[in-house]
Design a protein around this motif. Sequence first.
Motif, mmCIF file in Angstrom:
data_model
loop_
_atom_site.group_PDB
_atom_site.id
_atom_site.type_symbol
_atom_site.label_atom_id
_atom_site.label_comp_id
_atom_site.label_asym_id
_atom_site.label_seq_id
_atom_site.Cartn_x
_atom_site.Cartn_y
_atom_site.Cartn_z
ATOM 1 N N LEU A 19 0.942 -1.401 0.073
ATOM 2 C CA LEU A 19 0.049 0.026 -0.098
ATOM 3 C C LEU A 19 0.790 1.425 -0.065
ATOM 4 C CD1 LEU A 19 -2.519 -0.972 2.538
ATOM 5 C CD2 LEU A 19 -3.088 -1.084 0.140
ATOM 6 N N ASN A 20 2.144 1.132 0.177
ATOM 7 C CA ASN A 20 3.095 2.161 0.010
ATOM 8 C C ASN A 20 2.846 3.133 1.413
ATOM 9 O OD1 ASN A 20 5.185 3.898 -0.709
ATOM 10 N ND2 ASN A 20 3.965 5.359 -1.846
ATOM 11 N N LEU A 21 2.451 2.446 2.290
ATOM 12 C CA LEU A 21 2.340 3.087 3.594
ATOM 13 C C LEU A 21 3.569 2.545 4.732
ATOM 14 C CD1 LEU A 21 -1.406 2.594 4.696
ATOM 15 C CD2 LEU A 21 -0.255 4.801 4.377
ATOM 16 N N SER A 22 4.016 3.521 5.467
ATOM 17 C CA SER A 22 4.982 3.078 6.482
ATOM 18 C C SER A 22 4.612 2.170 7.471
ATOM 19 C CB SER A 22 5.791 4.462 7.230
ATOM 20 O OG SER A 22 6.171 4.129 8.334
ATOM 21 N N PRO A 23 5.475 1.185 7.712
ATOM 22 C CA PRO A 23 5.003 0.223 8.719
ATOM 23 C C PRO A 23 4.608 0.765 10.196
ATOM 24 C CG PRO A 23 6.866 -0.725 7.504
ATOM 25 C CD PRO A 23 6.550 0.798 7.221
ATOM 26 N N LEU A 24 5.281 1.845 10.407
ATOM 27 C CA LEU A 24 5.059 2.529 11.623
ATOM 28 C C LEU A 24 3.771 3.178 11.457
ATOM 29 C CD1 LEU A 24 6.086 3.915 14.443
ATOM 30 C CD2 LEU A 24 7.068 5.855 13.086
ATOM 31 N N VAL A 25 3.532 3.837 10.433
ATOM 32 C CA VAL A 25 2.151 4.505 10.448
ATOM 33 C C VAL A 25 1.147 3.550 10.462
ATOM 34 C CG1 VAL A 25 0.673 5.633 8.548
ATOM 35 C CG2 VAL A 25 2.921 6.283 8.686
ATOM 36 N N ILE A 26 1.175 2.371 9.893
ATOM 37 C CA ILE A 26 0.257 1.194 10.307
ATOM 38 C C ILE A 26 0.052 0.640 11.536
ATOM 39 C CG2 ILE A 26 -0.329 -1.211 9.578
ATOM 40 C CD1 ILE A 26 0.847 -0.641 6.807
ATOM 41 N N VAL A 27 1.284 0.769 12.232
ATOM 42 C CA VAL A 27 0.999 0.160 13.568
ATOM 43 C C VAL A 27 0.340 1.404 14.595
ATOM 44 C CG1 VAL A 27 2.472 -0.318 15.778
ATOM 45 C CG2 VAL A 27 2.973 -1.467 13.609
ATOM 46 N N LEU A 28 0.910 2.487 14.208
ATOM 47 C CA LEU A 28 0.121 3.546 14.800
ATOM 48 C C LEU A 28 -1.197 3.818 14.611
ATOM 49 C CD1 LEU A 28 3.114 6.289 14.888
ATOM 50 C CD2 LEU A 28 2.429 4.899 16.817
ATOM 51 N N SER A 29 -1.675 3.684 13.414
ATOM 52 C CA SER A 29 -3.057 3.934 13.144
ATOM 53 C C SER A 29 -3.807 2.538 13.650
ATOM 54 C CB SER A 29 -3.284 3.826 11.704
ATOM 55 O OG SER A 29 -3.096 2.677 10.908
ATOM 56 N N PHE A 39 -12.436 -3.217 17.864
ATOM 57 C CA PHE A 39 -12.174 -4.169 16.693
ATOM 58 C C PHE A 39 -12.528 -3.466 15.669
ATOM 59 C CE2 PHE A 39 -13.278 -7.729 14.186
ATOM 60 C CZ PHE A 39 -11.877 -8.454 14.429
ATOM 61 N N THR A 40 -13.679 -2.973 15.394
ATOM 62 C CA THR A 40 -14.128 -2.324 14.209
ATOM 63 C C THR A 40 -13.044 -1.112 13.793
ATOM 64 O OG1 THR A 40 -16.333 -2.474 14.766
ATOM 65 C CG2 THR A 40 -15.837 -1.053 12.885
ATOM 66 N N GLY A 41 -12.365 -0.447 14.642
ATOM 67 C CA GLY A 41 -11.397 0.359 14.249
ATOM 68 C C GLY A 41 -10.128 -0.273 13.586
ATOM 69 N N MET A 42 -9.724 -1.222 14.136
ATOM 70 C CA MET A 42 -8.607 -1.894 13.850
ATOM 71 C C MET A 42 -8.925 -2.478 12.292
ATOM 72 S SD MET A 42 -7.313 -4.044 17.282
ATOM 73 C CE MET A 42 -6.034 -4.784 16.651
ATOM 74 N N ILE A 43 -9.940 -2.813 12.263
ATOM 75 C CA ILE A 43 -10.168 -3.262 10.627
ATOM 76 C C ILE A 43 -10.522 -2.251 9.618
ATOM 77 C CG2 ILE A 43 -12.168 -4.289 9.312
ATOM 78 C CD1 ILE A 43 -12.986 -6.116 11.632
ATOM 79 N N LEU A 44 -10.680 -1.083 9.987
ATOM 80 C CA LEU A 44 -10.883 0.115 9.137
ATOM 81 C C LEU A 44 -9.644 0.946 9.220
ATOM 82 C CD1 LEU A 44 -14.280 1.182 10.088
ATOM 83 C CD2 LEU A 44 -13.666 0.061 8.127
ATOM 84 N N VAL A 48 -8.473 3.362 5.843
ATOM 85 C CA VAL A 48 -8.485 4.618 5.980
ATOM 86 C C VAL A 48 -7.475 5.287 5.950
ATOM 87 C CG1 VAL A 48 -8.961 6.464 7.775
ATOM 88 C CG2 VAL A 48 -10.604 4.651 7.676
ATOM 89 N N MET A 49 -6.413 4.889 6.200
ATOM 90 C CA MET A 49 -4.940 5.442 6.124
ATOM 91 C C MET A 49 -4.452 5.549 4.509
ATOM 92 S SD MET A 49 -4.180 6.625 8.991
ATOM 93 C CE MET A 49 -2.594 7.422 8.350
ATOM 94 N N LEU A 68 5.608 11.686 3.841
ATOM 95 C CA LEU A 68 5.615 11.250 5.368
ATOM 96 C C LEU A 68 5.073 9.967 5.853
ATOM 97 C CD1 LEU A 68 5.785 14.539 7.590
ATOM 98 C CD2 LEU A 68 7.828 13.367 6.855
ATOM 99 N N LEU A 69 3.710 9.934 5.163
ATOM 100 C CA LEU A 69 3.176 8.617 5.580
ATOM 101 C C LEU A 69 3.538 7.492 4.616
ATOM 102 C CD1 LEU A 69 -0.625 9.895 5.808
ATOM 103 C CD2 LEU A 69 0.839 9.399 7.681
#
Length: 106
Positions: A19-29, A39-44, A48-49, A68-69
Amino acid sequence: SLQFLIGNIIEPRLMGKRLNLSPLVIVLSLALFAAMWGFTGMILSVPVMAISLIVLSHFPQTRPIAVLLSRRGRISGISFGPNKMADESIERNSTTTREHDEASAR
């Protein structure tokens, strides 16, 4: 411990490459969205990012945030406003020139 390794290191890295997203961004999101919506937020969180990255990259004012993302620090395949028209014009001219050179070589 294996679940921790897979969930916190391997999966974010694989998703980030795709997805061309930073792993740090994924973990923080994941953490932020889980805190807000469970749980719903984790799925989304990742979709969303990814959408945020695309939307932010389309506006010159927010493009630095998109960079940056991103995983690689660059957003590829997206042109903006006047530059888009200039890029298309250059591409058309180079194709026309190539076709002209091939025709005159015959």
